[in-house]
Design an enzyme around this catalytic site. Structure first.
Site, mmCIF file in Angstrom:
data_model
loop_
_atom_site.group_PDB
_atom_site.id
_atom_site.type_symbol
_atom_site.label_atom_id
_atom_site.label_comp_id
_atom_site.label_asym_id
_atom_site.label_seq_id
_atom_site.Cartn_x
_atom_site.Cartn_y
_atom_site.Cartn_z
ATOM 1 N N LYS A 22 0.892 -1.098 -0.102
ATOM 2 C CA LYS A 22 0.104 -0.127 0.028
ATOM 3 C C LYS A 22 1.052 1.109 -0.083
ATOM 4 C CE LYS A 22 -1.618 1.573 4.178
ATOM 5 N NZ LYS A 22 -1.431 2.784 4.241
ATOM 6 N N ASN A 23 1.846 1.400 0.895
ATOM 7 C CA ASN A 23 2.581 2.325 1.171
ATOM 8 C C ASN A 23 3.676 2.563 -0.051
ATOM 9 O OD1 ASN A 23 1.173 3.071 3.108
ATOM 10 N ND2 ASN A 23 2.514 2.373 4.953
ATOM 11 N N ARG A 93 -5.353 10.326 4.024
ATOM 12 C CA ARG A 93 -4.491 11.482 4.086
ATOM 13 C C ARG A 93 -3.398 11.508 3.343
ATOM 14 N NH1 ARG A 93 -3.798 12.867 8.416
ATOM 15 N NH2 ARG A 93 -1.530 13.529 7.900
ATOM 16 N N CYS A 117 -5.544 12.182 12.501
ATOM 17 C CA CYS A 117 -6.313 10.792 12.581
ATOM 18 C C CYS A 117 -6.075 10.243 13.865
ATOM 19 C CB CYS A 117 -5.564 9.914 11.380
ATOM 20 S SG CYS A 117 -4.114 8.982 12.023
ATOM 21 N N ARG A 122 -0.408 14.123 12.986
ATOM 22 C CA ARG A 122 -0.011 13.899 11.671
ATOM 23 C C ARG A 122 0.094 15.108 10.877
ATOM 24 N NH1 ARG A 122 -1.542 8.442 10.055
ATOM 25 N NH2 ARG A 122 0.089 8.570 8.522
ATOM 26 N N ASP A 306 4.231 0.446 12.196
ATOM 27 C CA ASP A 306 3.070 -0.336 11.497
ATOM 28 C C ASP A 306 3.048 -1.657 11.863
ATOM 29 O OD1 ASP A 306 3.239 1.587 8.420
ATOM 30 O OD2 ASP A 306 2.679 2.158 10.376
ATOM 31 N N ARG A 398 -8.835 -0.945 4.607
ATOM 32 C CA ARG A 398 -8.025 0.191 3.925
ATOM 33 C C ARG A 398 -6.569 -0.446 3.566
ATOM 34 N NH1 ARG A 398 -6.283 4.204 7.471
ATOM 35 N NH2 ARG A 398 -5.073 4.614 5.698
HETATM 36 C C1 EPZ Z 1 4.091 6.960 6.630
HETATM 37 O O1 EPZ Z 1 3.150 7.912 7.081
HETATM 38 C C2 EPZ Z 1 3.245 5.898 6.398
HETATM 39 N N1 EPZ Z 1 2.044 6.173 5.472
HETATM 40 C C3 EPZ Z 1 2.661 5.132 7.649
HETATM 41 O O2 EPZ Z 1 1.892 4.050 7.554
HETATM 42 C C4 EPZ Z 1 3.831 5.219 8.584
HETATM 43 O O3 EPZ Z 1 3.478 4.575 9.918
HETATM 44 C C5 EPZ Z 1 4.705 6.106 8.748
HETATM 45 O O4 EPZ Z 1 5.138 6.607 7.396
HETATM 46 C C6 EPZ Z 1 6.007 5.839 9.522
HETATM 47 O O5 EPZ Z 1 6.689 6.988 9.637
HETATM 48 C C7 EPZ Z 1 2.145 5.929 4.267
HETATM 49 O O6 EPZ Z 1 3.256 5.922 3.614
HETATM 50 C C8 EPZ Z 1 1.130 6.423 3.166
HETATM 51 P P1 EPZ Z 1 5.794 10.223 8.806
HETATM 52 P P2 EPZ Z 1 3.504 9.512 7.056
HETATM 53 O O7 EPZ Z 1 5.994 11.646 7.909
HETATM 54 O O8 EPZ Z 1 4.441 9.783 5.926
HETATM 55 C C9 EPZ Z 1 5.842 13.648 12.003
HETATM 56 C C10 EPZ Z 1 0.000 2.771 7.910
HETATM 57 O O9 EPZ Z 1 -0.512 2.208 8.613
HETATM 58 N N2 EPZ Z 1 5.671 14.735 10.826
HETATM 59 O O10 EPZ Z 1 6.954 9.323 8.319
HETATM 60 O O11 EPZ Z 1 2.373 10.257 7.292
HETATM 61 C C11 EPZ Z 1 4.703 12.855 11.948
HETATM 62 O O12 EPZ Z 1 4.060 13.225 13.224
HETATM 63 C C12 EPZ Z 1 0.388 4.195 7.873
HETATM 64 O O13 EPZ Z 1 0.131 2.397 6.536
HETATM 65 C C13 EPZ Z 1 5.799 15.992 11.151
HETATM 66 O O14 EPZ Z 1 5.782 16.430 12.279
HETATM 67 O O15 EPZ Z 1 4.438 9.408 8.426
HETATM 68 C C14 EPZ Z 1 5.464 11.648 12.824
HETATM 69 O O16 EPZ Z 1 5.683 11.766 14.336
HETATM 70 C C15 EPZ Z 1 0.104 4.767 9.276
HETATM 71 N N3 EPZ Z 1 5.667 16.917 10.203
HETATM 72 C C16 EPZ Z 1 6.981 11.512 12.247
HETATM 73 O O17 EPZ Z 1 7.293 12.647 11.591
HETATM 74 C C17 EPZ Z 1 5.387 16.453 9.066
HETATM 75 O O18 EPZ Z 1 5.321 17.225 8.001
HETATM 76 C C18 EPZ Z 1 6.920 10.439 10.906
HETATM 77 O O19 EPZ Z 1 5.686 10.651 10.397
HETATM 78 C C19 EPZ Z 1 5.498 15.197 8.673
HETATM 79 C C20 EPZ Z 1 5.583 14.132 9.644
#
Ligand code: EPZ
Length: 428
Positions: A22-23, A93, A117, A122, A306, A398
């Site tokens: 998916k990702n 999202r 979420c 997020r 995850d 999903r």
């Molecule tokens: C991706 O989400 C994945 N989703 C998530 O999978 C996964 O858990 C996550 O990466 C792991 O890091 C997809 O790839 C579609 P991040 P993403 O940006 O990109 C903070 C699933 O179950 N952050 O890597 O949204 C954030 O709050 C999903 O398949 C900011 O502060 O996560 C978090 O603490 C859930 N500002 C950390 O960074 C930003 O602009 C990592 O988030 C972006 C992120």
């Protein structure tokens, strides 16, 4: 309403085939916005999140056609819109992944802010700050981010923490920018690398994939390509843990073991017998009660957030005491309350859950709150004595392709029930 009825206590056996990730599919499908002409994308998983993104791409003017069981043909030659509406972004999202490609290709984008979420706030501030550094003019208005740029300019961008979709969004935008972009403290996930390899195929000059520093030389134009989505390491890890929860012996095929290195090390330490069984195949066997191990989620190649909820199920009936620490998201323990309804002994202290192993879990009606929590509750139902009813299947669907059918084929007593009205929490 729909729920899964799971009669636990039956061990699993057989072979399960892993679907496309998916990702990886979400950013790769978004990248088709960067170039007109015919893309062919293979091994696309049949998931709700993918269906929502395809709906969004069609609304933007992308031509989307099926090609066989899991193939798609896409052509973004004639884009008609640069707006990602709220009703689609709030439901998925990762739709925010169209922001970078739209600004880069059209010079304009209007994307609804995704909102929070169940697992956390997020934010997407890294995505927005990166685009501003590349010269985009951003405005937040009525819940939308409006971005404009005559042509993006390469920039040196530093991520405070590695962000998967932040890295993906800005890497895509940088491919059509003028000059060089450096992404520092970038995400190293296999899905990010897979996207980068496709962008390279499209003609982008990208180096450093899989390291913390990605360098992109911008081009004027990119070309459409063929791309096969990599197998889903989180789905594969979930089935490894299904064997740990239910017992038995499984072969997992169409996976990439090196994407699961940290997970396999942890599961072996817990007592699961895991070994490679030929190209893209892993054999897993559970013998006796698992040992308690501590788990701390980290960005790749660390233990993936995850799979945190899923391994907690294994620790709930393991030998002693395990500390599960979630360092990525601030609210990713929603499954704890539901596991406690099944008899688990878990106490949350800040970012850690203290899991004291109990002999058995006992079936009950439970409610899924987010995607990976729903998978965790299915695994718990497999492990529990008696019947578990898992509600909230919109979360499961999903991110997991036909999970109930795949588990039933492995011998699990699981069926999807559609009935009128809600299930009372008290029925068993
Ligand atoms: C991706 O989400 C994945 N989703 C998530 O999978 C996964 O858990 C996550 O990466 C792991 O890091 C997809 O790839 C579609 P991040 P993403 O940006 O990109 C903070 C699933 O179950 N952050 O890597 O949204 C954030 O709050 C999903 O398949 C900011 O502060 O996560 C978090 O603490 C859930 N500002 C950390 O960074 C930003 O602009 C990592 O988030 C972006 C992120």
């Amino acid at each position: 309403m729909e729920y899964l009825e799971i009669k636990g206590g039956r061990s699993l056996s057989g072979t399960v085939r892993i679907s496309g990730a998916k990702n990886a599919a979400l950013p790769i499908l978004s990248a088709t916005l960067l170039a007109g002409g015919g893309f062919e994308i293979d091994q696309v998983p049949d998931l709700q999140d993918v269906r929502i993104l395809l709906r969004l791409l069609k609304e933007l003017g992308v031509e989307v056609k099926d090609k066989g069981p899991s193939g798609l043909l896409l052509d973004s030659e004639k884009l008609e819109s640069f707006e990602a509406p709220y009703d689609l972004v709030r439901r998925m999202r990762a739709s925010v992944l169209v922001l970078g490609p739209l600004v880069a290709r059209l010079g304009r984008a209007r994307v609804s802010l995704p909102g929070g979420c169940a697992i956390g706030a997020r934010p997407i501030d890294f995505h927005l700050k990166g685009l501003e550094l590349m010269g985009a003019k951003l405005e937040i208005r009525e819940g939308f981010v409006e971005a404009r740029a005559k042509r993006l300019i390469g920039a040196h961008i530093y991520f405070d923490v590695p962000s998967v979709t932040g890295t993906e969004n800005l890497m895509m935008a940088a491919c059509l920018a003028k000059g060089k972009t450096v992404l520092e403290n970038a995400a190293k996930e296999p899905e990010v690398v897979a996207l980068g390899e496709m962008l390279r195929e499209m003609g982008a000059g990208i180096s450093g994939l899989g390291t913390g520093t990605i360098v992109v030389e911008g081009s004027r134009e990119l070309r459409p390509v063929y791309c096969k989505i990599i197998p889903d390491r989180i789905e594969a890890g979930t089935y490894l843990m299904a064997a740990g929860a239910a017992g038995g012996e499984l072969v997992i095929e169409n996976c990439i073991p090196e994407h699961l290195e940290t997970v396999i090390i942890k599961l072996k330490a817990a007592g699961l017998k895991i070994k490679e069984a030929g190209p893209g195949r892993i054999k897993v066997k559970k013998r006796g009660r698992l040992k308690s191990v501590d788990v701390k989620t980290q960005p790749y190649p660390g233990f993936p957030t995850d799979l945190q909820a899923q391994i907690m199920v294994l620790m709930a009936t393991a030998g002693k005491l395990s500390v599960v620490t979630e360092t990525i998201f601030e609210n990713r323990f929603m499954h704890v309350a539901e596991l406690k309804r099944l008899g688990a002994d878990i106490r949350v202290e800040g970012r850690s859950a203290i899991v004291r192993g109990v002999k058995y879990l006992y079936g009950a009606p439970v409610m899924a709150t987010d995607l990976r929590a729903s998978a965790c509750l299915v695994l718990a139902g497999l492990a529990a004595r008696g019947t578990t009813l898992v509600q909230g299947l919109e979360h499961l669907d999903r991110g997991y392709e036909k999970m109930d059918e795949k588990l039933a084929a492995l011998g699990a007593r699981i069926r999807r029930v559609r009935q009128k009205g809600d299930i009372s929490r008290d029925c068993t």
